[in-house]
Design a protein around this motif. Structure first.
Motif, PDB file in Angstrom:
ATOM      1  N   CYS A   1       0.831  -1.209   0.000  1.00 24.06           N
ATOM      2  CA  CYS A   1       0.000   0.000   0.000  1.00 24.06           C
ATOM      3  C   CYS A   1       0.861   1.254   0.000  1.00 24.06           C
ATOM      4  N   LEU A   2       1.958   1.208   0.721  1.00 29.52           N
ATOM      5  CA  LEU A   2       2.774   2.421   0.881  1.00 29.52           C
ATOM      6  C   LEU A   2       3.971   2.456  -0.069  1.00 29.52           C
TER       7      LEU A   2
ATOM      8  N   CYS B   1      -0.105   7.990  -0.442  1.00 27.68           N
ATOM      9  CA  CYS B   1       0.407   6.733  -0.981  1.00 27.68           C
ATOM     10  C   CYS B   1      -0.207   6.545  -2.369  1.00 27.68           C
TER      11      CYS B   1
ATOM     12  N   MET C   1      -2.343   4.711  -3.521  1.00 30.45           N
ATOM     13  CA  MET C   1      -3.786   4.472  -3.573  1.00 30.45           C
ATOM     14  C   MET C   1      -4.578   5.602  -2.935  1.00 30.45           C
TER      15      MET C   1
ATOM     16  N   MET D   1      -4.604   6.462   0.151  1.00 30.69           N
ATOM     17  CA  MET D   1      -5.188   6.032   1.428  1.00 30.69           C
ATOM     18  C   MET D   1      -4.502   6.688   2.611  1.00 30.69           C
TER      19      MET D   1
HETATM   20 CU    CU Z   1      -2.127   2.846  -0.199  1.00 30.54          CU
END
Ligand code: CU
Length: 123
Positions: free
Chosen positions: A74-75, A111, A113, A115
């Motif tokens: 994710c990151l 990030c 995405m 998020m």
């Molecule tokens: Cu993310």
């Protein structure tokens, strides 16, 4: 009895989700270190960004160094939409991001995405 346990666990789970999304979390802030004609700050990436809010001085070229210690993909990207920056963050590898500080204001990074977020203040 087991119904009661399910109910209590359910309520706790709902409270946790509410806290996770809407709770006022402690935000780590950081001010970049200024040396002659460059300001630098290291940002640790692990379950989010630390510091999550960074203040930069206007007019001094800034270098942000991101180091991802979080295993989650994710990151694995860092995006600064206002600066057209999108970089990969390999795990445990410091990645530098140069920021143009000529325009004061508040900017965000995220990030890949969108998020996790961080905030950049140039003043
Ligand atoms: Cu993310």
């Amino acid at each position: 009895m087991s119904q009661l346990i399910v109910l209590v666990v359910g309520i706790l789970a709902i409270l946790f989700i509410i806290w996770w999304f809407f709770g006022k979390h402690q935000v780590a802030t950081g001010v970049a270190e200024v040396a002659s004609n460059e300001q630098t700050i290291a940002i640790n990436v692990s379950g989010g960004y630390s510091p999550e809010e960074v203040t930069l001085k206007k007019g001094i070229p800034a270098v942000l160094t991101f180091t991802r210690q979080d295993p989650s993909s994710c990151l694995d990207h860092i995006v600064f939409p206002d600066f057209g920056i999108n970089k990969a963050l390999p795990k445990n590898e410091p990645v530098t991001v140069k920021i143009d500080t000529t325009k004061p204001g508040e900017y965000t990074w995220a990030c890949g995405m969108d998020m996790f977020h961080g905030k950049l203040t140039i003043k």
